[in-house]
Design a protein around this motif. Structure first.
Motif, PDB file in Angstrom:
ATOM      1  N   SER A 290       0.780  -1.079  -0.075  1.00 48.86           N
ATOM      2  CA  SER A 290       0.008   0.006  -0.111  1.00 48.86           C
ATOM      3  C   SER A 290       0.805   1.354   0.278  1.00 48.86           C
ATOM      4  N   GLU A 291       0.078   2.407  -0.096  1.00 51.16           N
ATOM      5  CA  GLU A 291       0.703   3.635  -0.160  1.00 51.16           C
ATOM      6  C   GLU A 291       1.388   3.731   1.096  1.00 51.16           C
ATOM      7  N   ASP A 292       1.011   3.408   2.386  1.00 55.85           N
ATOM      8  CA  ASP A 292       1.620   3.749   3.631  1.00 55.85           C
ATOM      9  C   ASP A 292       2.723   2.836   3.835  1.00 55.85           C
TER      10      ASP A 292
ATOM     11  N   PHE B 189       1.183   9.932  -4.783  1.00 60.02           N
ATOM     12  CA  PHE B 189       1.519   8.777  -5.126  1.00 60.02           C
ATOM     13  C   PHE B 189       0.389   8.235  -6.259  1.00 60.02           C
TER      14      PHE B 189
ATOM     15  N   MET C 236      -1.041   4.693  -8.554  1.00 63.01           N
ATOM     16  CA  MET C 236      -0.884   3.272  -8.685  1.00 63.01           C
ATOM     17  C   MET C 236      -1.394   2.932 -10.057  1.00 63.01           C
TER      18      MET C 236
ATOM     19  N   LEU D 287       5.602   7.959  -8.086  1.00 64.94           N
ATOM     20  CA  LEU D 287       5.942   8.472  -6.649  1.00 64.94           C
ATOM     21  C   LEU D 287       6.298   9.940  -7.019  1.00 64.94           C
TER      22      LEU D 287
END
Length: 487
Positions: free
Chosen positions: A411-413, A430, A432, A446
């Motif tokens: 995930s992004e986190d 971000f 995806m 990113l």
């Protein structure tokens, strides 16, 4: 290594929003070999076209019609029947822009210029005035050429008349100088005349032959230089790298059809005698003594060619020798990495006098790693075959990184946490990319606050091994600089 991951919800497909009618049409699904002239030839039946912007690596283009009614016909026809461009069906929709931005910033949509701005994308080979003259002169008599390296590799080419520049733009915009690389993106330049003070590899005034600087008593030998240009893959099993520039069959893109060939073909490489003073070893100074090591140098330099060996010099602190696959890889590394800042220090990248890296005087760096490392057999080299090399898009450092080969559960986190754990700046935006349900990896973009931040993250995290619970093999995170300037 990353800890256990929580699986994010599956992405749902987002259908494009309905866009208001515009004189600018977004064209998708183009074949790799398409040039501007192909679009004009296929779409001018809908109405007069005043500007075309090619996006070669995306296989897309923007076409601006003089009237919105022409764009209406184009989009309507494309939705009801197949429209072919260069033999392949293309797809159309209105652009969100009402006008394509020109470098000249002219209010006149039909304005042109006799000076063209060429951006060379994915420049695997050196670009010189000789190469550009051979590319551009068959369309019209070239007067002056200036090459500069501010945003990647760009050049300006001056013709005697606007008509010559217009025909050259149509015939060459989107074409490859060499097969699979050195792709031309062409726009009208702002200057109306080029000022050339010397004739060499980076500038030439063809109206002033007395500016020639002779070296070692030899005159300028255009055909000899092109004829001896070696293939940088010839010794690595790549085979011949044949350069071709197809010109449109329609004679309106040629000044005189009887003396201009249908295809401009350069001589195939014959030997490696080009640039006798060159070396496949780069010398890199200005390295941070505590934060740079052999692996991190590899992570950064591998974007521009294969890395054979890296060795820090004990007698010159903060300096390393990098042996690359060939001298052209060194040239690309110098072009894109010289003078960039990494960990607060500015790199100086130049050609070394050494022709190979010898593993002598090996010592321990400040981080405890070895001062010498051999990367010849690593699977993370990106130019080991012709197919693999053609997938690399040579880009200068930018604030946007393209990430790929990441497990779908990331995930992004978790990517942000990865940056934090390795003491590198976190990204601010971000994205995806949509992936097929059967895809085993994901990719995306990113964006960072600065180019320096992106460089540091790539230097540290490129090729990081991501392990997931119950996974047999780790995923190798791969990073490169994106063609996008922002998200």
């Amino acid at each position: 290594m990353l800890g256990p991951f929580s699986f994010p919800p599956q992405n749902t497909r987002k259908w494009p929003k309905r866009v208001e009618p515009s004189p600018v049409v977004h064209v998708r699904g183009l074949c790799e070999a398409v040039v501007e002239a192909d679009l004009v030839e296929a779409l001018e039946k809908f109405g007069p076209i005043c500007y075309v912007m090619m996006m070669p690596f995306k296989r897309q283009a923007l076409v601006e019609f003089e009237m919105v009614e022409s764009a209406d016909k184009c989009v309507a026809c494309g939705s009801s029947e197949a429209v072919y461009i260069a033999g392949q069906q293309a797809f159309f929709n209105y652009s969100t822009s009402k006008r394509i931005t020109r470098p000249t910033n002219s209010d006149n949509p039909n304005s042109g210029n006799k000076v063209l701005l060429l951006s060379i994308q994915n420049p695997l080979y050196p670009i010189t005035t000789d190469v550009l003259y051979t590319v551009c002169n068959p369309i019209g008599s070239v007067m002056r050429i200036v090459i500069f390296k501010r945003n990647g590799i760009q050049a300006m080419v001056e013709y005697p008349f606007c008509l010559c520049a217009q025909k050259a733009k149509a015939a060459l915009n989107g074409a490859d100088i060499y097969a699979g690389c050195c792709t031309l993106k062409i726009e009208y330049a702002r200057p109306t005349r080029l000022n050339v003070i010397r004739n060499d590899n980076e500038s030439w005034d063809y109206t002033k032959p007395y500016l020639v600087r002779r070296e070692r008593g030899k005159g300028r030998q255009r055909q000899a230089i092109l004829g001896e240009h070696p293939s940088s893959y010839g010794d690595n099993g790549y085979g011949s790298h044949c350069p071709l520039l197809p010109l449109p069959g329609n004679s309106r893109y040629k000044l005189s059809s009887h003396d201009i060939p249908e295809v401009v073909a350069y001589p195939l490489p014959q030997s490696s005698s080009y640039n006798h003073g060159s070396s496949s070893v780069a010398m890199v100074s200005g390295l941070h003594p505590a934060k740079m090591n052999c692996t991190r140098i590899f992570n950064l330099f591998c974007l521009y060619g294969n890395i054979e060996k890296v060795k820090f010099m004990k007698s010159v602190p903060g300096t390393a020798l990098v042996e690359m696959g060939d001298e052209y890889a060194v040239d690309r590394a110098i072009t894109h990495l010289n003078s960039i800042k990494v960990f607060g220090k500015r790199l100086n990248v130049c050609v070394s006098k050494q022709h190979a890296v010898i593993p002598s005087q090996v010592f321990e760096l400040e981080d405890g790693s070895s001062s010498y490392k051999d990367f010849a057999m690593t699977r993370n080299n990106r130019f080991t075959s012709q197919g693999q090399a053609s997938k690399n898009i040579i880009q200068p450092p930018s604030c946007v990184l393209h990430y790929y080969n990441v497990p779908p559960c990331i995930s992004e986190d978790q990517l942000l946490r990865l940056c934090s754990e390795h003491d590198v700046p976190g990204f601010t935006k971000f994205k995806m990319f949509d992936a097929k349900p059967s895809s085993k990896t994901i990719s995306g973009l990113l964006e960072f606050d600065s180019k320096t931040h992106a460089v540091e993250v790539l230097t540290v995290l490129n090729h990081y091994q991501i392990r997931i619970p119950n996974g047999s093999n780790p995923y190798t995170l791969k990073l490169c600089f994106s063609t996008s300037s922002h998200l």
